[in-house]
Design a protein around this motif. Structure first.
Motif, PDB file in Angstrom:
ATOM      1  N   THR A 165       0.829  -1.208   0.000  1.00 12.33           N
ATOM      2  CA  THR A 165       0.000   0.000   0.000  1.00 12.33           C
ATOM      3  C   THR A 165       0.861   1.253   0.000  1.00 12.33           C
ATOM      4  OG1 THR A 165      -1.772  -1.157   1.191  1.00 12.33           O
ATOM      5  CG2 THR A 165      -1.813   1.252   1.242  1.00 12.33           C
ATOM      6  N   GLU A 166       1.918   1.256   0.810  1.00 13.04           N
ATOM      7  CA  GLU A 166       2.782   2.431   0.880  1.00 13.04           C
ATOM      8  C   GLU A 166       3.570   2.615  -0.409  1.00 13.04           C
ATOM      9  OE1 GLU A 166       4.323   5.911   2.572  1.00 13.04           O
ATOM     10  OE2 GLU A 166       2.577   4.657   3.022  1.00 13.04           O
ATOM     11  N   LEU A 167       3.983   1.527  -1.039  1.00 14.68           N
ATOM     12  CA  LEU A 167       4.673   1.642  -2.328  1.00 14.68           C
ATOM     13  C   LEU A 167       3.760   2.253  -3.386  1.00 14.68           C
ATOM     14  CD1 LEU A 167       6.579  -1.779  -2.409  1.00 14.68           C
ATOM     15  CD2 LEU A 167       7.625   0.495  -2.295  1.00 14.68           C
ATOM     16  N   VAL A 168       2.494   1.862  -3.370  1.00 15.54           N
ATOM     17  CA  VAL A 168       1.519   2.457  -4.294  1.00 15.54           C
ATOM     18  C   VAL A 168       1.381   3.946  -4.001  1.00 15.54           C
ATOM     19  CG1 VAL A 168      -0.910   2.506  -4.984  1.00 15.54           C
ATOM     20  CG2 VAL A 168       0.246   0.314  -4.671  1.00 15.54           C
ATOM     21  N   ASN A 169       1.279   4.290  -2.721  1.00 19.35           N
ATOM     22  CA  ASN A 169       1.141   5.705  -2.335  1.00 19.35           C
ATOM     23  C   ASN A 169       2.352   6.525  -2.763  1.00 19.35           C
ATOM     24  OD1 ASN A 169      -1.325   5.187  -1.137  1.00 19.35           O
ATOM     25  ND2 ASN A 169      -0.463   4.916   0.918  1.00 19.35           N
ATOM     26  N   LEU A 170       3.510   5.863  -2.861  1.00 18.33           N
ATOM     27  CA  LEU A 170       4.741   6.543  -3.274  1.00 18.33           C
ATOM     28  C   LEU A 170       4.901   6.588  -4.795  1.00 18.33           C
ATOM     29  CD1 LEU A 170       7.160   5.097  -0.571  1.00 18.33           C
ATOM     30  CD2 LEU A 170       6.353   7.447  -0.733  1.00 18.33           C
ATOM     31  N   GLY A 171       3.869   6.122  -5.506  1.00 17.44           N
ATOM     32  CA  GLY A 171       3.865   6.234  -6.962  1.00 17.44           C
ATOM     33  C   GLY A 171       4.655   5.170  -7.687  1.00 17.44           C
ATOM     34  N   GLN A 172       4.926   4.052  -7.025  1.00 19.91           N
ATOM     35  CA  GLN A 172       5.702   2.992  -7.647  1.00 19.91           C
ATOM     36  C   GLN A 172       4.787   1.971  -8.329  1.00 19.91           C
ATOM     37  OE1 GLN A 172       9.250   3.174  -7.546  1.00 19.91           O
ATOM     38  NE2 GLN A 172       8.626   5.170  -6.772  1.00 19.91           N
ATOM     39  N   ASP A 173       5.345   1.239  -9.298  1.00 18.22           N
ATOM     40  CA  ASP A 173       4.619   0.137  -9.928  1.00 18.22           C
ATOM     41  C   ASP A 173       4.724  -1.090  -9.025  1.00 18.22           C
ATOM     42  OD1 ASP A 173       3.900   1.573 -12.210  1.00 18.22           O
ATOM     43  OD2 ASP A 173       5.790   1.110 -13.217  1.00 18.22           O
ATOM     44  N   VAL A 174       3.588  -1.670  -8.711  1.00 22.55           N
ATOM     45  CA  VAL A 174       3.571  -2.782  -7.762  1.00 22.55           C
ATOM     46  C   VAL A 174       2.763  -3.942  -8.343  1.00 22.55           C
ATOM     47  CG1 VAL A 174       2.930  -3.547  -5.446  1.00 22.55           C
ATOM     48  CG2 VAL A 174       3.743  -1.202  -5.799  1.00 22.55           C
TER      49      VAL A 174
END
Length: 231
Positions: free
Chosen positions: A21-30
């Motif tokens: 969730t935090e990686l998504v919030n940081l704009g990363q491709d997950v």
């Protein structure tokens, strides 16, 4: 902002869910997978590329693009057999960075030999951090950075007299740095001209012992001086 990468999160328990969730919030491709449909559904509202899949199924991992990830994080936790097999597959895929959660220290050297570039022990760190907060009630947050250094937020006693950072730190070698002060709901990075006041929350970085000694000076030093004066 750091360059955009593709992260594969394998395992969506509490740790994996928070991480993805935090990686998504940081704009990363997950890309995220879990063998349990309930875990997948929990994150499906914020992530489209999340799938029900077996982390030990080589064909499924390739079909989902896990082998193309820049970074893979194995967050399966207690299932060490699945953790080991997933690590081996990721190594065979030549994923550049493989981070593996391990809750039992016994398996750390094994996982490293199998190809993990980094081992994460969240439960060990969480227990260490929580123990410190239980013992020191004025510790609010405790982040263990490595085997030596930590960042701790300390609530300064309301009755503490102001302490000039430059003068105090020039006269005493505390071995710590004050990196942030929170006062009246506002945060700022202090300079040598600032003071620490009663009621502040201060973030300090240093070794556990140095932080402990500084905490004693901040919140118990005045009391000890008064006790000595009355004896």
């Amino acid at each position: 902002m750091a360059g955009k990468k593709t992260f594969a999160v394998i395992g969506l328990g509490e740790f994996g869910l928070a991480l993805a969730t935090e990686l998504v919030n940081l704009g990363q491709d997950v890309i995220a997978i879990d063998s349990k449909e309930d875990n997948v559904e929990r994150i499906s509202t914020v992530l489209d590329t999340v799938f029900v899949a077996n982390a030990t199924d080589e064909i499924a991992l390739k079909e989902l693009g896990i082998d193309e990830a820049d970074v893979a994080i194995v967050c399966i936790g207690e299932n060490m057999e699945a953790t080991i097999l997933a690590t081996v597959l990721l190594k065979e895929f030549n994923v550049p960075a493989i981070l593996v959660r391990v809750d039992d220290d016994y398996y750390i050297p094994i996982i490293k030999k199998l190809g993990a570039t980094e081992v994460i022990s969240p439960q060990k760190h969480a227990g260490h951090d929580f123990a410190n907060r239980l013992v020191y009630e004025d510790y609010r947050d405790y982040y263990k950075l490595d085997d030596k250094y930590s960042i701790v937020s300390i609530v300064v006693n309301e009755n503490r007299e102001p302490i000039g950072i430059r003068n105090e730190f020039q006269s005493h070698n505390y071995g710590i740095n004050v990196v942030l002060i929170v006062r009246d709901g506002k945060s700022f990075v202090p300079t040598g001209e600032d003071v620490i006041k009663g009621g502040d929350t201060i973030y300090v970085i240093g070794t556990g012992k140095d932080i402990h000694d500084f905490r004693n000076f901040i919140n118990e030093g005045k009391r000890r001086r008064l006790q000595k004066a009355t004896n």
